[in-house]
Design a protein around this motif. Structure first.
Motif, PDB file in Angstrom:
ATOM      1  N   ARG A 193      43.209  35.117  36.529  1.00 29.94           N
ATOM      2  CA  ARG A 193      43.980  33.877  36.360  1.00 29.94           C
ATOM      3  C   ARG A 193      43.235  32.683  36.914  1.00 29.94           C
ATOM      4  O   ARG A 193      43.211  31.611  36.307  1.00 29.94           O
ATOM      5  CB  ARG A 193      45.334  34.011  37.064  1.00 29.94           C
ATOM      6  CG  ARG A 193      46.202  32.763  36.981  1.00 29.94           C
ATOM      7  CD  ARG A 193      47.409  32.866  37.899  1.00 29.94           C
ATOM      8  NE  ARG A 193      48.312  31.728  37.751  1.00 29.94           N
ATOM      9  CZ  ARG A 193      48.162  30.575  38.402  1.00 29.94           C
ATOM     10  NH1 ARG A 193      47.145  30.422  39.241  1.00 29.94           N
ATOM     11  NH2 ARG A 193      49.023  29.587  38.213  1.00 29.94           N
ATOM     12  N   ASP A 194      42.613  32.848  38.081  1.00 23.59           N
ATOM     13  CA  ASP A 194      41.992  31.706  38.741  1.00 23.59           C
ATOM     14  C   ASP A 194      41.023  32.172  39.807  1.00 23.59           C
ATOM     15  O   ASP A 194      41.009  33.342  40.199  1.00 23.59           O
ATOM     16  CB  ASP A 194      43.066  30.805  39.382  1.00 23.59           C
ATOM     17  CG  ASP A 194      43.922  31.549  40.398  1.00 23.59           C
ATOM     18  OD1 ASP A 194      43.400  31.924  41.462  1.00 23.59           O
ATOM     19  OD2 ASP A 194      45.122  31.769  40.128  1.00 23.59           O
ATOM     20  N   TYR A 195      40.238  31.217  40.266  1.00 16.72           N
ATOM     21  CA  TYR A 195      39.514  31.368  41.530  1.00 16.72           C
ATOM     22  C   TYR A 195      40.136  30.376  42.493  1.00 16.72           C
ATOM     23  O   TYR A 195      40.079  29.160  42.276  1.00 16.72           O
ATOM     24  CB  TYR A 195      38.013  31.090  41.390  1.00 16.72           C
ATOM     25  CG  TYR A 195      37.303  31.261  42.716  1.00 16.72           C
ATOM     26  CD1 TYR A 195      36.793  32.490  43.084  1.00 16.72           C
ATOM     27  CD2 TYR A 195      37.209  30.200  43.620  1.00 16.72           C
ATOM     28  CE1 TYR A 195      36.185  32.670  44.327  1.00 16.72           C
ATOM     29  CE2 TYR A 195      36.608  30.371  44.853  1.00 16.72           C
ATOM     30  CZ  TYR A 195      36.094  31.613  45.203  1.00 16.72           C
ATOM     31  OH  TYR A 195      35.499  31.790  46.441  1.00 16.72           O
ATOM     32  N   SER A 196      40.748  30.869  43.553  1.00 19.54           N
ATOM     33  CA  SER A 196      41.377  30.021  44.551  1.00 19.54           C
ATOM     34  C   SER A 196      40.411  29.750  45.689  1.00 19.54           C
ATOM     35  O   SER A 196      39.746  30.678  46.190  1.00 19.54           O
ATOM     36  CB  SER A 196      42.643  30.698  45.103  1.00 19.54           C
ATOM     37  OG  SER A 196      43.109  30.017  46.255  1.00 19.54           O
ATOM     38  N   LEU A 197      40.324  28.492  46.099  1.00 21.83           N
ATOM     39  CA  LEU A 197      39.495  28.145  47.245  1.00 21.83           C
ATOM     40  C   LEU A 197      40.085  28.676  48.541  1.00 21.83           C
ATOM     41  O   LEU A 197      39.425  28.628  49.587  1.00 21.83           O
ATOM     42  CB  LEU A 197      39.332  26.626  47.321  1.00 21.83           C
ATOM     43  CG  LEU A 197      38.490  26.016  46.193  1.00 21.83           C
ATOM     44  CD1 LEU A 197      38.627  24.501  46.179  1.00 21.83           C
ATOM     45  CD2 LEU A 197      37.029  26.433  46.316  1.00 21.83           C
ATOM     46  N   LEU A 198      41.303  29.183  48.486  1.00 25.26           N
ATOM     47  CA  LEU A 198      41.948  29.773  49.665  1.00 25.26           C
ATOM     48  C   LEU A 198      41.828  31.290  49.703  1.00 25.26           C
ATOM     49  O   LEU A 198      41.672  31.870  50.778  1.00 25.26           O
ATOM     50  CB  LEU A 198      43.437  29.395  49.708  1.00 25.26           C
ATOM     51  CG  LEU A 198      43.778  27.907  49.594  1.00 25.26           C
ATOM     52  CD1 LEU A 198      45.283  27.704  49.726  1.00 25.26           C
ATOM     53  CD2 LEU A 198      43.019  27.086  50.615  1.00 25.26           C
ATOM     54  N   THR A 199      41.901  31.938  48.530  1.00 22.25           N
ATOM     55  CA  THR A 199      41.985  33.410  48.506  1.00 22.25           C
ATOM     56  C   THR A 199      40.971  34.087  47.597  1.00 22.25           C
ATOM     57  O   THR A 199      40.916  35.311  47.551  1.00 22.25           O
ATOM     58  CB  THR A 199      43.402  33.850  48.080  1.00 22.25           C
ATOM     59  OG1 THR A 199      43.695  33.299  46.786  1.00 22.25           O
ATOM     60  CG2 THR A 199      44.446  33.371  49.075  1.00 22.25           C
ATOM     61  N   GLY A 200      40.173  33.348  46.841  1.00 25.51           N
ATOM     62  CA  GLY A 200      39.165  33.952  45.971  1.00 25.51           C
ATOM     63  C   GLY A 200      39.709  34.295  44.598  1.00 25.51           C
ATOM     64  O   GLY A 200      40.694  33.720  44.123  1.00 25.51           O
ATOM     65  N   TRP A 201      39.068  35.255  43.930  1.00 26.94           N
ATOM     66  CA  TRP A 201      39.446  35.638  42.566  1.00 26.94           C
ATOM     67  C   TRP A 201      40.806  36.336  42.560  1.00 26.94           C
ATOM     68  O   TRP A 201      41.148  37.059  43.496  1.00 26.94           O
ATOM     69  CB  TRP A 201      38.407  36.578  41.960  1.00 26.94           C
ATOM     70  CG  TRP A 201      37.100  35.917  41.647  1.00 26.94           C
ATOM     71  CD1 TRP A 201      35.931  36.056  42.325  1.00 26.94           C
ATOM     72  CD2 TRP A 201      36.841  35.012  40.569  1.00 26.94           C
ATOM     73  NE1 TRP A 201      34.945  35.294  41.746  1.00 26.94           N
ATOM     74  CE2 TRP A 201      35.473  34.635  40.661  1.00 26.94           C
ATOM     75  CE3 TRP A 201      37.601  34.474  39.535  1.00 26.94           C
ATOM     76  CZ2 TRP A 201      34.862  33.767  39.756  1.00 26.94           C
ATOM     77  CZ3 TRP A 201      37.008  33.605  38.636  1.00 26.94           C
ATOM     78  CH2 TRP A 201      35.663  33.254  38.750  1.00 26.94           C
ATOM     79  N   SER A 202      41.537  36.144  41.468  1.00 26.40           N
ATOM     80  CA  SER A 202      42.852  36.769  41.309  1.00 26.40           C
ATOM     81  C   SER A 202      42.760  37.954  40.351  1.00 26.40           C
ATOM     82  O   SER A 202      41.697  38.271  39.806  1.00 26.40           O
ATOM     83  CB  SER A 202      43.854  35.756  40.763  1.00 26.40           C
ATOM     84  OG  SER A 202      43.648  35.576  39.371  1.00 26.40           O
ATOM     85  N   SER A 203      43.898  38.548  40.106  1.00 23.73           N
ATOM     86  CA  SER A 203      44.016  39.576  39.064  1.00 23.73           C
ATOM     87  C   SER A 203      44.109  38.913  37.684  1.00 23.73           C
ATOM     88  O   SER A 203      44.220  37.690  37.555  1.00 23.73           O
ATOM     89  CB  SER A 203      45.244  40.444  39.322  1.00 23.73           C
ATOM     90  OG  SER A 203      46.419  39.645  39.363  1.00 23.73           O
ATOM     91  N   SER A 204      44.104  39.727  36.656  1.00 25.41           N
ATOM     92  CA  SER A 204      44.083  39.230  35.274  1.00 25.41           C
ATOM     93  C   SER A 204      45.436  38.664  34.865  1.00 25.41           C
ATOM     94  O   SER A 204      46.489  39.102  35.328  1.00 25.41           O
ATOM     95  CB  SER A 204      43.693  40.357  34.321  1.00 25.41           C
ATOM     96  OG  SER A 204      42.389  40.810  34.583  1.00 25.41           O
ATOM     97  N   TYR A 205      45.365  37.709  33.947  1.00 25.31           N
ATOM     98  CA  TYR A 205      46.545  36.972  33.502  1.00 25.31           C
ATOM     99  C   TYR A 205      46.702  37.193  32.003  1.00 25.31           C
ATOM    100  O   TYR A 205      45.945  36.636  31.205  1.00 25.31           O
ATOM    101  CB  TYR A 205      46.315  35.500  33.812  1.00 25.31           C
ATOM    102  CG  TYR A 205      47.538  34.611  33.801  1.00 25.31           C
ATOM    103  CD1 TYR A 205      48.825  35.107  33.988  1.00 25.31           C
ATOM    104  CD2 TYR A 205      47.394  33.242  33.640  1.00 25.31           C
ATOM    105  CE1 TYR A 205      49.922  34.263  34.014  1.00 25.31           C
ATOM    106  CE2 TYR A 205      48.484  32.381  33.661  1.00 25.31           C
ATOM    107  CZ  TYR A 205      49.742  32.893  33.850  1.00 25.31           C
ATOM    108  OH  TYR A 205      50.819  32.056  33.876  1.00 25.31           O
ATOM    109  N   PRO A 206      47.664  38.017  31.585  1.00 20.27           N
ATOM    110  CA  PRO A 206      47.781  38.352  30.154  1.00 20.27           C
ATOM    111  C   PRO A 206      47.943  37.139  29.242  1.00 20.27           C
ATOM    112  O   PRO A 206      47.258  37.028  28.207  1.00 20.27           O
ATOM    113  CB  PRO A 206      49.012  39.262  30.113  1.00 20.27           C
ATOM    114  CG  PRO A 206      49.067  39.896  31.462  1.00 20.27           C
ATOM    115  CD  PRO A 206      48.600  38.832  32.408  1.00 20.27           C
ATOM    116  N   GLU A 207      48.866  36.242  29.591  1.00 18.91           N
ATOM    117  CA  GLU A 207      49.158  35.093  28.722  1.00 18.91           C
ATOM    118  C   GLU A 207      47.896  34.328  28.333  1.00 18.91           C
ATOM    119  O   GLU A 207      47.611  34.113  27.153  1.00 18.91           O
ATOM    120  CB  GLU A 207      50.117  34.135  29.440  1.00 18.91           C
ATOM    121  CG  GLU A 207      50.315  32.810  28.738  1.00 18.91           C
ATOM    122  CD  GLU A 207      50.819  31.720  29.655  1.00 18.91           C
ATOM    123  OE1 GLU A 207      50.523  30.547  29.392  1.00 18.91           O
ATOM    124  OE2 GLU A 207      51.520  32.026  30.639  1.00 18.91           O
TER     125      GLU A 207
END
Length: 399
Positions: A67-81
């Motif tokens: 879904r995103d790369y967050s400057l707080l938490t890093g890479w996220s899981s996948s975003y189906p939509e």
């Protein structure tokens, strides 16, 4: 006024407990937008590479796009939509460059979408690991865009999944054209005019497999959405969270679905409606390409940040309106929007940021705060590819 709002934002900004990368990004944005515009070709290349990195670094490691790369938490899981509507962009890039690696990325996204489809045809909202895991109208329509593109590009292997998604949308629609039965649990309740972007998925399914009433269902929704349009082109019931001040993101969704309804049906009234909305947006774009991230009922600014996603989406829509009408005001506003977004993108920065498009400018704005969003990169690619196409046509005509 923008300078005053920026000073207030910086005064109220979070303390130095932020990670170094977030503090540096906030400091950079507080200095203002860089003067350097990398240009459409360089940004398309960089954003494409960033989407590839987002697919490779998804924490769910499933073929979808983080879904995103967050400057707080890093890479996220996948975003189906958004993986769903990234697929047509990835296929277009692959075909444009003759790049088999990009085709392979698109197929991996498609295969993952097929694997997570509910038996009745719908798709979940939120990230792949979000709960509750229930079928949602909007998300299904976005993934349908990818499935239809997969059928056209790669054949019948994706046809069953496309039909199941399209039938589910067609058959769950209310008689007046609105979808109310399967709302997302991740946005505020209520009817959504921007589900014209779901109707677009049905138009693409109808093109890929005519004769099933998919396009007719899509047009019913668009006709319902027009009941929410005011004479000046602004839409009520058109936001994730604040219908009185909708995001340019959802305004862009509504306008794109309206334009695609016209392109599908050739109905003049739909183009007229799109022109009204496009004219309001074009007037709201400043000389430097700044577009407030929310727009009120007179298209007046309703936020002190730019929703970069919405700017890219609306740039694309205004380019389409220029193609359909020949009106220079749409071309000029689209170029300004694209230029602003490009100037916010680093094409040679650190890996997590290189080619990424932030949710907001500045980065601590209230949309996609502190994050680079996969759909922002996708819409940026689309808008810049169309700008390149129009520039090439102009060069050919001038030759």
């Amino acid at each position: 006024m923008r300078t005053l709002l920026a000073k207030i934002r910086n005064t109220l900004a979070p303390p130095t407990s932020l990670p170094v990368a977030a503090r540096m990004a906030r400091l950079s944005d507080a200095r203002g937008l860089p003067a350097f515009d990398p240009g459409p070709a360089a940004v398309v290349q960089a954003c494409t590479a960033w989407l590839g990195a987002a697919q490779d670094h998804s924490t769910s490691a499933d073929g979808g796009v983080a879904r995103d790369y967050s400057l707080l938490t890093g890479w996220s899981s996948s975003y189906p939509e958004t993986t769903g509507y990234i697929i047509p962009t990835m296929i277009a890039l692959a075909q444009r460059a003759g790049d088999e690696a990009l085709h392979q990325r698109a197929r991996h996204m498609l295969d993952w979408c097929v694997a997570i489809q509910f038996a009745e045809g719908g798709f979940q909202g939120g990230k792949v690991d979000s709960t509750p895991r229930v079928p949602v109208t909007f998300n299904t329509g976005q993934i349908l865009l990818g499935l239809a593109a997969g059928v056209v590009a790669y054949g019948v292997v994706y046809q069953d999944a496309m039909h199941r998604a399209a039938r589910w949308l067609r058959d769950s629609q209310d008689a007046d054209g609105c979808w109310r039965k399967h709302p997302t649990p991740f946005a505020s309740a209520g009817e959504k005019a921007y589900e014209t972007h779901v109707a677009w998925g049905l138009f693409e399914a109808d093109r890929a497999a005519p004769g099933h009433g998919y396009g007719a269902a899509g047009l019913r929704q668009v006709d319902w959405a027009l009941s929410k349009q005011r004479p000046n082109g602004w839409f009520a019931s058109n936001c994730l969270d604040n219908p009185l001040l909708p995001l340019t993101h959802t305004i862009g969704y509504a306008l794109r679905g309206l334009l695609e309804a016209h392109r599908f049906s050739a109905r003049a009234d739909l183009l007229d409606a799109a022109v009204r909305t496009g004219a309001g947006i074009a007037r709201a774009v400043a000389a430097d390409g700044y577009l407030a991230g929310r727009l009120g009922p007179d298209f007046q600014p309703g936020a002190d940040y730019v929703c970069l996603t919405g700017s890219a989406q609306n740039a694309h829509c205004l380019f389409l309106l220029y193609q359909l009408t020949g009106e220079r005001r749409f071309l000029d506003a689209a170029r300004r929007l694209n230029g602003f977004v490009r100037r916010s993108i680093s094409v040679d920065g650190p890996p997590h940021a290189r080619g990424g498009v932030k949710g907001s400018f500045p980065v601590d704005g209230d949309y996609g705060t502190w994050a680079y969003l996969n759909w922002a990169a996708k819409f940026c690619i689309d808008a810049n590819l169309l700008e390149l196409e129009l520039e090439l046509k102009r060069e050919v005509s001038d030759a």
